[in-house]
Design an enzyme around this catalytic site. Structure first.
Site, mmCIF file in Angstrom:
data_model
loop_
_atom_site.group_PDB
_atom_site.id
_atom_site.type_symbol
_atom_site.label_atom_id
_atom_site.label_comp_id
_atom_site.label_asym_id
_atom_site.label_seq_id
_atom_site.Cartn_x
_atom_site.Cartn_y
_atom_site.Cartn_z
ATOM 1 N N SER A 1 0.675 -1.357 0.031
ATOM 2 C CA SER A 1 -0.131 0.000 -0.314
ATOM 3 C C SER A 1 1.004 1.270 0.203
ATOM 4 C CB SER A 1 -0.760 -0.037 1.121
ATOM 5 O OG SER A 1 -0.041 0.131 2.388
ATOM 6 N N LYS A 2 0.397 2.337 -0.486
ATOM 7 C CA LYS A 2 0.866 3.748 -0.751
ATOM 8 C C LYS A 2 1.400 3.925 0.950
ATOM 9 C CE LYS A 2 -1.880 5.855 -4.016
ATOM 10 N NZ LYS A 2 -2.815 6.778 -4.205
ATOM 11 N N ARG A 3 0.963 3.592 1.936
ATOM 12 C CA ARG A 3 1.243 3.985 3.189
ATOM 13 C C ARG A 3 2.677 3.360 3.626
ATOM 14 N NH1 ARG A 3 -1.604 2.347 7.264
ATOM 15 N NH2 ARG A 3 -2.843 1.001 6.020
ATOM 16 N N LYS A 4 2.989 2.330 3.017
ATOM 17 C CA LYS A 4 4.107 1.691 3.675
ATOM 18 C C LYS A 4 5.249 1.637 2.596
ATOM 19 C CE LYS A 4 2.120 -1.026 7.012
ATOM 20 N NZ LYS A 4 1.153 -1.996 7.390
ATOM 21 N N ASN A 5 4.627 1.650 1.312
ATOM 22 C CA ASN A 5 5.937 1.740 0.309
ATOM 23 C C ASN A 5 5.748 2.986 -0.876
ATOM 24 O OD1 ASN A 5 8.052 -0.034 0.314
ATOM 25 N ND2 ASN A 5 6.532 -1.737 0.748
#
Ligand code: GLU
Length: 482
Positions: free
Chosen positions: A243-247
């Site tokens: 996901s955008k939040r982690k990568n």
């Protein structure tokens, strides 16, 4: 002839997962000497944008992923879909549904309350097709549903996951078009894959639940069904869905950070696939030779950023060793504004210096590592010089700087770089016995004064590329701080 497709939806910038799916299609097709079709699935009028399609095409081409046909655009194929929809309506394997949203919502609510699966009850399935067509012609709005014959087994042999079975019981008469000129994904995909003579559908596992629906549509037409291969989802390191939040998820972000296209390709190939001999550094040509769907992993594929860094570092190292001029030229745009590109000769020399070998994981590391040579040092506190571990006291540092300055002044700087490195290195090392100190007590303060940082290349390398004047200036500045 084997034919695959790359069918992104242009609703955002090129996603790294889309790039991997495209790559696997590319590798498979090239390995099999087949053909590749590029298709822009832009039926979502609100979210699809031409600029996203351009970004996707540009990004894939930059990675070296090309195709033999396309871009086709689904938005330009409406008439074609209409023709096929009419065919199904005529065969009565699809029908118009006039049910209102209110009726459907109420039905769903009741089914949910009873803990039944939510499904269409088939109210419009028994309407007379001619009467329905007349109602639509008169202006009444209706969606089009596929008539799903119950009690069929929907079986396909996934080339990665093996035998996969769904029961048609799981599916109601689902909607395939909102109107004759507004078809939904499962329908357009099947029509296109049929028309474009696709033999292998290789896509993300998130589409697996669409496959039985698509098989139902193939059957409704009486068409041959292609082979399917569903790729494992890409996961963050904690095994959650990427996901955008982690990568970072867009290719552009990786390029902006200084990952090389070849390294990204090499890395993405290994997110869910492995070489039979465990090789990790593989060019596109080597990947084409080795790629095989049977070696694609079944479980999730971890996106290991440390591995990407390592692979990228290897590519940078090799590019610098093989052709520093070409390397610098190729990534000039990246370096522009980040390092003084007018000093090209000096920069190339530094890049090739063995002391820098393997220090760069990303192009951005080059910019940050070279800063020490071209920019005024950041403000640092005397505590950087007075290293406790090495027992560097203010008195010791002062003496070391005074003696180092004398030596730097006395040395003949008018020799080649490697001779200079040796002379400077010998001269500084000579201070150790001369002052009765330990190596660290002499070398730490000198290196810290030249770099203003905890970590940097060694002192002699710094001196050589800083030059005599700047070396003296930095040593004197440090002395003044004490
Ligand atoms: N447009 C779909 C996507 O981007 C393609 C799905 C498929 O390969 O069938 O997810």
């Amino acid at each position: 002839m084997i034919r695959v497709r790359i069918p992104p939806s242009p609703t955002g910038l090129l996603h790294i997962g889309t790039a991997r799916t495209a790559l696997y299609n590319y590798l498979f097709a090239r390995h099999e000497k087949g053909q590749i079709v590029f298709r822009s699935e832009d039926t979502d009028k609100e979210r699809s944008k031409k600029e996203y399609e351009d970004d996707i095409v540009h990004g894939l081409n930059l990675l070296g992923i090309t195709w033999d046909e396309g871009p086709y655009r689904q938005s330009e194929r409406t008439e074609n879909y209409k023709k096929y929809l009419k065919e199904l309506l005529k065969k009565n394997t699809a029908y118009y549904c006039f049910c209102s949203k209110e009726r459907l919502d109420k039905m769903r609510e009741e089914q949910t309350a009873k803990k039944f699966p939510t499904r269409y009850d088939g109210a419009c399935s028994t309407l007379d097709p001619k009467a329905s067509a007349a109602r639509v012609k008169a202006g009444e709005s209706a969606v089009i549903r596929l008539r799903v014959i119950q009690d069929q087994e929907l079986r396909f042999k996934d080339l990665i996951r093996g035998e996969t079975v769904f029961s048609s019981k799981e599916f109601d008469d689902f909607v395939i078009a909102r109107r004759l000129d507004d078809c939904l994904y499962n329908f357009t995909v099947v029509v296109d894959d049929h028309d474009m003579k696709i033999t292998h559908v290789i896509r993300g596992e998130d589409h697996i639940s669409n496959t039985p629906k698509q098989i139902l549509i193939y059957r409704a037409f009486g068409w041959d069904i292609p082979e399917f291969a569903h790729l494992p989802l890409i996961l963050n390191e904690d095994r959650t869905k990427m996901s955008k939040r982690k990568n970072k998820v867009s290719l552009n972000d990786y390029l902006a950070e200084g990952y090389l296209p070849e390294a990204i390709v090499n890395f993405l190939a290994l997110v869910g696939w492995s070489h039979p001999e465990g090789k990790e550094i593989l060019s596109m040509d080597e990947l084409i030779v080795a790629f095989d769907l049977s070696r694609v992993h079944h479980g999730g594929a971890i996106f290991d950023i440390k591995k990407l860094d390592w692979i990228n570092g290897e590519y940078i190292k090799k590019a610098i060793q093989e052709d520093v001029d070409g390397f610098f030229k190729k990534y000039f745009k990246f370096f522009e504004g980040k390092i003084p590109t007018q000093n090209t000769d000096l920069i190339k020399k530094i890049l090739k210096d063995p002391d820098f070998e393997g220090r760069f994981k990303k192009l951005s590391d080059i910019a940050s590592e070279l800063r020490v040579f071209f920019e005024a040092l950041p403000a640092y506190s005397p505590s950087l010089i007075l290293n406790e571990k090495f027992k560097v006291t203010p008195e010791i540092a002062k003496t070391v700087f005074q003696k180092a300055i004398e030596a730097v002044r006395d040395i003949d700087w008018d020799v080649g770089d490697s001779a200079k490195t040796k002379v400077l290195s010998d001269a500084m090392m000579a201070l150790v016995p001369a002052l009765g100190l330990k190596n660290g007590q002499v070398l730490w303060p000198i290196r810290a004064a030249l770099s203003g940082a905890e970590r940097s290349p060694n002192f002699a390398t710094l001196m050589v590329y800083l030059g005599k004047e700047e070396t003296l200036k930095r040593l004197e500045f440090a002395l003044g701080k004490l």
